[in-house]
Each structure stands twice: as structure tokens, then as C-alpha cells.
Design an enzyme around this catalytic site. Sequence first.
Site: not given
Length: 648
Positions: A613, A594-595, A334, A615, A552, A330
Amino acid sequence: MMHHRIFAPIVLATLCFASCAHSTPYSIKERHPVPDGWSLLRRAPRQGEIKLQIGLKQGQFHELERHLNEDPSHTRYGQYLTADEVSDLIRPSEDTLLLVQEWIEQSGIGAEKIVFSPASDWITMDLSVSDAEMLLHTEYSEFWHAESKTLAVRAPEWSLPGHLHSHIESVQPTSSFFHAAGLAAKIEFPRSLYVDRDEGAGNPDIKDLNQLAESLSGELSQSIDLDNLPSDLNARQACNTSAVTPLCIRALYGTLTYEAQASDQNAMAIVNYAGEFNNRSDIDLFLKAFRPDAARAGVAFNFQEDNIAGAVNQQSPATASQLAEKMGREGNLDAQALLGLAFPTALISYSVGGEAPAFDPDKYTPTNTNEPFLTWLHHVLAQKELPQVISTSYGDIEQTVPYSYAKRVCEGFAQLGARGVTVIFGAGDSGVGKDGYCRSNNGSENYEFLTSFPASCPYGTSVGATRNIEPEEVAHNERNGFVSGGGFSRYFPRPAYQDVHGVVESYLSRLGADTYTSLYNRQGRAYPDVAAQGYRRVIVWNGEKFLVDGTSASAPTFAAVVALVNDALIAERKPVLGFLNPWLYQKGFEAFTDVTKGSNKGCGTDGYFAAAGWDPASGFGTPWFPRLKELALERKFRSQRPWYWLFK
């Protein structure tokens, strides 16, 4: 008479200090169920020690919040507070300070044990378990978390004298079992890598695992030289969705040709919890493969470390047990995500100690009384200078965290935002909830969607995960159960900035009032706010290349984009982005792609669907850096702060 009327309440209060504490009966202040995964072992040894943290009611947090939530239409927008100004706003009242000190001292605990935070809103005391039990009329026990091998001393129920209930908001460690788990799921490479042939986008010339392995050694195709990138390189040329590298992200989000101008005045940060670390040798190998200019600059070996509460950012080889627990994966993710995108921006790595040692049932072991976010917040809020953006890739299920703890932690993030820091969280990796765990813990055991904390905090920016390109979609991986998180908080109401253009209500109207009725809080803070790539991201861990999924990866990716926007703002002598959300929901959303494909399934449902838009599966979508920078530079600011600004 007028003088008597003015001062009589003060005289009465003063006289009351000598007797009220013992005359007011104790009553339960907080009771919170022990979360799943924690097992009661035994009564805590009374001679053991606890670092007790008492959160006092803050004086004018509502004023700090008002400042924090102002958008560019306000004359005060962008005029961030200093550490001293924040402290002045949240300092408790004199009544609160006097009453709490009186209670502690009359309980037989010496005044010399009381340590105040800079704003005096927290008291920290090193006490024996016996003294803590006496002070809080409670009983501490040892609890064991088998999955993380964590031993903790906690009291699921505690009490206060009645007259202090309105003056003390939180006491920890008591009922909080916050488990700061990393938000990354792993796929090993190359032994267990499964390459999907139908994923579409990216490098059609890569046909098999051997060629994919070769591509991971530095270049995605023989025609791409990382030291001499074509000026017209696009995402389809730079990306392979089976192994996403910094080059892909830089092309996909438009940062590829940006040259930093103010790296000596700009900084970004990550926070390591749960014993995680950022191995410099692994980071160097990663940069040599995927960001050679950063490797040549030696950034893997000179980024700043700030180790807190006995933490060690380990640089020696991982032990066999650490490898088995995937420790360092982890932390490496990062750091590699931030440096791979935002070099040469300076990186700060905070590591928070206090984690429990392995449990030995035959011998009493010093226990973990660390509350990770509180430990970090107390440290960082005491500093005068802060990085401009901080990314956090850890979280837990909101309902497992006592409300009092979540509220005070969230208000700590608000203090960072008021000081000009953009605080970023991963949105979680289990969709709307992991199947089999979607039950309320309020005693009813009702079936409901689960929310992630601190992603649900309204004072940070929450980042969901996407996969694929042109178009991107909500990220998921059937092989390891990863699904990007999102939903609605049950603790925090919807903030005003989410109502500016009615984007949340618009989505709920499309969802329908009868869909998922009772499974979520329709009026809660909705998240995520935005999204970024979080599927099959390449990292180096323990000297080898791996692919990982998770928010992450998404959180530090978006943090890197914010860092580069801040760089452009600093170069133009303009305020950095700071708390992003009020501007994001008013204007900044225009810079996001947008996805509209996919959903964050979970709890035996399809979850929330992506739509045009905003979500609760992908937020506003993914960033396009050139437009985000343009909009940020267009913001208007008042040049000076009048003396009365704090009271407007």
C-alpha cells in the site's frame, strides 16, 4: 436607525484611514533564522535596489481549496476554473486593499510605484534598500552562500503596524533564503562508472564496460531496433539497470505502444532555476541515441522557451566555470526525460532569472532579490493558457523556508491546480535527512527528520525514486549518498484526500507509535504520493553521456506519463487530470505497482520502510500507463456548469 447601523462601521473605517496607520505601533511580523550555509557579510548599501513583493490576505482561498479538493463523486469535479474565476476568488477585500495602500503612501512611497498582480493579491514595488527598511522597520544585510556562490540581500526579521498583521501575509525578499537546488546526483560515465554485478535485472548479455558503452550509443542489445520495436517487448528485454534509457521506462511503465492522438492540444512543461538551461544540441544527441523518431522530427530545436526575469536558456558551449559547477546537467535531464517518453507532446521550458552574479568583495555588485518560485508563479499565473502538466525538479529543506513564504507559494500551486494543471515535484534526494544536518532550526536544535519543500505542499503531486525492476525498490546509491526522499510536513497538515481510505494512518499503525517519536509530525502532509525510476538514468550533457540519480529524474518521468494520459483524455473530449491527488487517493492508486522493498534512510536511522500500500518511501508505487489511462477515461463528469456552481 437601521440605515445608521448598516453604514456606521463603513463611515468609521473611512475616518480611520486618515489616522490609524500612524497611530498603530509597529511590531514584529516575522522572524526566521538564517539557514546553515549562509554567512553574514555586511550591511546592505542603502542605495541598492530591491523588488519588494507584498502578499495580501486572499479573499476566498478556502473556496478555491474546496473546489480543488473535490473528487469524482462531486458534480463539479473536472470543471476547472479560468484565470479570471481564480482571480475573483482570491482577490483581497476592499478593506485590505485600502489599508495597505494607505500605509504605503503615508510612508512616503508614491502610489505610482505600486503594481498589483492580476488578482490584486500581490503588490510589487521597486524600492531602494533605504525605503524598504523604513517601510518594514528592519535592516537589510548581504549574505553569501559559498556552495552556490550566491549573494543575497535579506532581512531575517521585519515588522508591520499592528493593524496590518491580519491583512499582509508575506513580504519578500526578507527572511526567505530559499535555495532552489536541483535534485540530481551524478555518476560520470564511463570513467568513474562502477557496475554492480548483483543488481539482477536486465540484458544478461552485457558483460563489461565496453559493451555497456556500446549499448549507450543507441540500442540496448543488437536485437533491439529502436525504429522497429517488437510489439511484445517487455521490461526485462528493454532494461539494463546499470544504465536506464527511455526504452526501458517506456516498456516498464507501459507507454511503448501508445500513439499520441492530441499532441496539438496538449503540452507539458519544466521549470529551470538557479541558472540552469536546456541545451538543444545535447537534447538532440540524446534523442538521436534513444528516441530517433523524436530526433527526426527536430523537437530538440523547436520546443517553446519562456524566459522570465532576464533568464537566458543558454545554447552556447558551457564555460569552464559552468562545467565545474555542472550547470545545464539538471536542465538537460528534465527535458530529455520528458521528450524521451512523451514525444510528440509539446514541451515548454520556463527559465527563471534573477540569480546572483559571482561575488566580488572589492566592488558592490547588484544583488539577487529574486525569490524563484514567486517570480515564476507571478509570471505563469498571469497567463490565460497553461500547459496541462508542469514538472519541477528543485527544492530545499522545509524548515529553512519561512512558513509565510511556503504558504503563499503553495497557494500559488493550488491556483494552477484549480485551473486544470497537474503540478509535480521531486521528493528530495536525502532520505529523511542528510546525516549531520538533522536539527531543528526553531531555537531548540532538537534532533528531527528533515522535510523537503515544495514536495511537502499538499497542492502538488510528489514523486519519489525507485531503482531496479521486477521488483522495483526504493532508490539509493551508497557511492554518492543519494537516497529517495519522503516524510511528513511540519508546515502543512495532512490533507483530507490522504484520509479517504486511511492509507496514511494504516502505515503509521504499522510503523508504531513509539518509532521515531518526536522526529516527525505524525499529523503532517505525507509524501511522496507516487514514485518512478530515478537511478542511473542516462543523459547527454556537454556532448557526452552520463548517468545520474535523483528524484529530478523521477518527477519528469511521471510528468511524461501524466502527459500521455492527458493526451488520451483530450482525444476523447474529456477533462485532463488536473490536480491529481484527490482522485489518486480515491481510485487512481489502483493503476500503480506497489513498491515494498527498501527504505529512505537518513539522520542516522533506517528511515521509513516501504510496505504494502501507500508508504512515505515510495508512495503508491510506480505507474502502469494502460490501467492509469483506463481509470482516467472511466471518470464521470457533469456536462455543463450551472450558473450557481461557484457557490455550491
